[in-house]
Design a protein around this motif. Structure first.
Motif, PDB file in Angstrom:
ATOM      1  N   LEU A   1       0.831  -1.199   0.000  1.00 41.51           N
ATOM      2  CA  LEU A   1       0.000   0.000   0.000  1.00 41.51           C
ATOM      3  C   LEU A   1       0.867   1.249   0.000  1.00 41.51           C
ATOM      4  CD1 LEU A   1      -2.905  -0.750   2.509  1.00 41.51           C
ATOM      5  CD2 LEU A   1      -3.068  -0.478   0.040  1.00 41.51           C
ATOM      6  N   GLU A   2       0.495   2.189  -0.842  1.00 43.23           N
ATOM      7  CA  GLU A   2       1.163   3.484  -0.859  1.00 43.23           C
ATOM      8  C   GLU A   2       0.092   4.568  -0.751  1.00 43.23           C
ATOM      9  OE1 GLU A   2       3.891   6.330  -3.757  1.00 43.23           O
ATOM     10  OE2 GLU A   2       3.526   4.246  -4.287  1.00 43.23           O
ATOM     11  N   ILE A   3       0.093   5.291   0.353  1.00 41.29           N
ATOM     12  CA  ILE A   3      -0.909   6.327   0.588  1.00 41.29           C
ATOM     13  C   ILE A   3      -0.328   7.665   0.122  1.00 41.29           C
ATOM     14  CG2 ILE A   3      -2.385   7.444   2.301  1.00 41.29           C
ATOM     15  CD1 ILE A   3      -2.092   4.928   4.014  1.00 41.29           C
ATOM     16  N   GLN A   4      -0.847   8.182  -0.975  1.00 40.89           N
ATOM     17  CA  GLN A   4      -0.307   9.409  -1.540  1.00 40.89           C
ATOM     18  C   GLN A   4      -0.679  10.644  -0.732  1.00 40.89           C
ATOM     19  OE1 GLN A   4      -1.044   9.924  -5.712  1.00 40.89           O
ATOM     20  NE2 GLN A   4      -0.414   7.847  -6.264  1.00 40.89           N
ATOM     21  N   HIS A   5      -1.855  10.617  -0.127  1.00 40.61           N
ATOM     22  CA  HIS A   5      -2.327  11.779   0.636  1.00 40.61           C
ATOM     23  C   HIS A   5      -2.759  11.321   2.031  1.00 40.61           C
ATOM     24  CE1 HIS A   5      -2.381  13.920  -3.212  1.00 40.61           C
ATOM     25  NE2 HIS A   5      -3.039  12.882  -3.706  1.00 40.61           N
ATOM     26  N   PRO A   6      -1.811  11.086   2.933  1.00 39.07           N
ATOM     27  CA  PRO A   6      -2.156  10.531   4.257  1.00 39.07           C
ATOM     28  C   PRO A   6      -3.061  11.432   5.084  1.00 39.07           C
ATOM     29  CG  PRO A   6       0.155  11.213   4.164  1.00 39.07           C
ATOM     30  CD  PRO A   6      -0.352  11.269   2.767  1.00 39.07           C
ATOM     31  N   VAL A   7      -2.867  12.752   4.992  1.00 39.37           N
ATOM     32  CA  VAL A   7      -3.723  13.669   5.758  1.00 39.37           C
ATOM     33  C   VAL A   7      -5.169  13.578   5.267  1.00 39.37           C
ATOM     34  CG1 VAL A   7      -4.158  16.087   6.349  1.00 39.37           C
ATOM     35  CG2 VAL A   7      -1.807  15.229   6.258  1.00 39.37           C
ATOM     36  N   ALA A   8      -5.341  13.552   3.941  1.00 41.41           N
ATOM     37  CA  ALA A   8      -6.678  13.418   3.371  1.00 41.41           C
ATOM     38  C   ALA A   8      -7.292  12.074   3.746  1.00 41.41           C
ATOM     39  CB  ALA A   8      -6.620  13.572   1.857  1.00 41.41           C
ATOM     40  N   MET A   9      -6.471  11.017   3.778  1.00 45.02           N
ATOM     41  CA  MET A   9      -6.974   9.692   4.133  1.00 45.02           C
ATOM     42  C   MET A   9      -7.524   9.675   5.554  1.00 45.02           C
ATOM     43  SD  MET A   9      -6.317   6.636   5.862  1.00 45.02           S
ATOM     44  CE  MET A   9      -4.561   6.540   6.178  1.00 45.02           C
ATOM     45  N   ILE A  10      -6.756  10.213   6.495  1.00 47.03           N
ATOM     46  CA  ILE A  10      -7.215  10.265   7.889  1.00 47.03           C
ATOM     47  C   ILE A  10      -8.449  11.148   8.016  1.00 47.03           C
ATOM     48  CG2 ILE A  10      -6.604  11.042  10.210  1.00 47.03           C
ATOM     49  CD1 ILE A  10      -5.276   8.447   9.460  1.00 47.03           C
ATOM     50  N   SER A  11      -8.459  12.268   7.294  1.00 44.05           N
ATOM     51  CA  SER A  11      -9.597  13.184   7.354  1.00 44.05           C
ATOM     52  C   SER A  11     -10.869  12.515   6.852  1.00 44.05           C
ATOM     53  CB  SER A  11      -9.313  14.441   6.528  1.00 44.05           C
ATOM     54  OG  SER A  11      -8.172  15.114   7.014  1.00 44.05           O
ATOM     55  N   PHE A  12     -10.786  11.831   5.706  1.00 39.23           N
ATOM     56  CA  PHE A  12     -11.946  11.126   5.172  1.00 39.23           C
ATOM     57  C   PHE A  12     -12.399  10.028   6.127  1.00 39.23           C
ATOM     58  CE2 PHE A  12     -11.454  12.881   0.860  1.00 39.23           C
ATOM     59  CZ  PHE A  12     -12.787  12.966   0.493  1.00 39.23           C
ATOM     60  N   LEU A  13     -11.450   9.336   6.713  1.00 38.40           N
ATOM     61  CA  LEU A  13     -11.785   8.248   7.627  1.00 38.40           C
ATOM     62  C   LEU A  13     -12.517   8.771   8.854  1.00 38.40           C
ATOM     63  CD1 LEU A  13     -11.425   5.194   7.800  1.00 38.40           C
ATOM     64  CD2 LEU A  13      -9.297   5.572   9.039  1.00 38.40           C
ATOM     65  N   VAL A  14     -11.997   9.836   9.450  1.00 37.11           N
ATOM     66  CA  VAL A  14     -12.625  10.418  10.645  1.00 37.11           C
ATOM     67  C   VAL A  14     -13.998  10.985  10.317  1.00 37.11           C
ATOM     68  CG1 VAL A  14     -12.433  12.253  12.365  1.00 37.11           C
ATOM     69  CG2 VAL A  14     -10.424  10.888  11.785  1.00 37.11           C
ATOM     70  N   LEU A  15     -14.107  11.721   9.200  1.00 40.04           N
ATOM     71  CA  LEU A  15     -15.394  12.298   8.821  1.00 40.04           C
ATOM     72  C   LEU A  15     -16.435  11.225   8.536  1.00 40.04           C
ATOM     73  CD1 LEU A  15     -14.278  15.234   6.480  1.00 40.04           C
ATOM     74  CD2 LEU A  15     -15.426  15.432   8.686  1.00 40.04           C
ATOM     75  N   THR A  16     -16.016  10.136   7.914  1.00 40.77           N
ATOM     76  CA  THR A  16     -16.950   9.044   7.644  1.00 40.77           C
ATOM     77  C   THR A  16     -17.412   8.398   8.942  1.00 40.77           C
ATOM     78  OG1 THR A  16     -15.867   8.605   5.529  1.00 40.77           O
ATOM     79  CG2 THR A  16     -17.268   6.873   6.416  1.00 40.77           C
TER      80      THR A  16
END
Length: 253
Positions: free
Chosen positions: A131-146
């Motif tokens: 796995l390569e996460i290109q946008h880790p901040v966006a990933m965490i943000s989407f996860l928390v918001l969801t």
């Protein structure tokens, strides 16, 4: 803001989670492994890449979203339904706390549990694919918001439900099919043109697409629409909860 009341509700809900921590940990690990065996091995052997990403890695965001959405709803709905069932909700209503503090306690705990499950699935997936996460901040943000938005939705379901059967009705018959049909295990670009347009009416598509973008930089819909969709859904849930506590619908009677 009564932070002591929020913390008390939050702590009680989290204690219930930690009492079954082994079950909460083992279940997502086993289910994720099975998904990779079925989808990653069986289907992945026939589909090399999707949008330039290996199929095994492509389904990871969908797996995480599937579990996070269902866990957020189930944890929040049961968390508020159980006090209704045994009658202790009247102690909350008579306590010197407002509805926002009650919601923050229950929803915060449900979102935390779902976030934990999502991270466990993400960690388990790393053993199967690179796995390569290109946008880790966006990933965490989407996860928390969801986690937060669907915990709010689960809170509404818990108040609406009048028995345990109704508690499972919406997640099983509405939410789960929407997640599976929302591009969890495929790109909507693989569908015929007519079905691509129909699929865009599924709100879950925007959540999964935005979350997948944070991993691979590719999305089925523009990232701005994904953010707008989750923000709108969160605001609608907050408005519904405000109305419920204002009118006492399904609470005081």
């Amino acid at each position: 803001m009564n932070w002591a009341a929020i913390w008390a509700i939050y702590k009680v809900e989290m204690m219930r989670f930690f009492r079954t921590l082994a079950q909460s940990f083992i279940s997502p690990v086993l289910s994720t492994s099975l998904y990779f065996v079925v989808f990653g091995a069986a289907i992945g052997s026939r589909i090399d890449q999707v949008d330039g990403v290996s199929y095994g890695a492509f389904i990871v965001p969908g797996l995480v979203m599937l579990s996070v959405i269902t866990q957020s709803i189930s944890n929040a709905s049961f968390g508020i339904y159980f006090p209704k069932f045994i009658g202790t909700i009247y102690e909350l209503l008579s306590a010197p706390i407002n509805f926002l503090e009650v919601v923050l306690g229950f929803v915060g705990a449900a979102a935390t549990k779902a976030l934990f499950i999502g991270l466990v699935i993400l960690g388990t997936s790393s053993f199967f694919v690179d796995l390569e996460i290109q946008h880790p901040v966006a990933m965490i943000s989407f996860l928390v918001l969801t986690c937060l938005s669907f915990a709010l939705f689960g809170f509404i379901i818990g108040i609406w439900a009048q028995n345990f059967e109704q508690l499972q009705l919406v997640p099983l018959l509405v939410v789960t099919p929407l997640v599976f049909l929302g591009g969890s295990f495929y790109s909507i670009s693989m569908l015929p043109a007519v079905w691509q347009k129909i699929t865009l009416f599924n709100p879950v598509v925007y959540l999964i697409s935005g979350f997948r973008w944070s991993f691979f930089g590719t999305a089925d819909v523009p990232i701005g629409l994904s953010l707008l969709a989750i923000a709108t859904f969160t605001c609608l849930c907050l408005a519904a909860i405000w109305w419920i506590f204002r009118t006492g619908w399904r609470i005081r009677n």
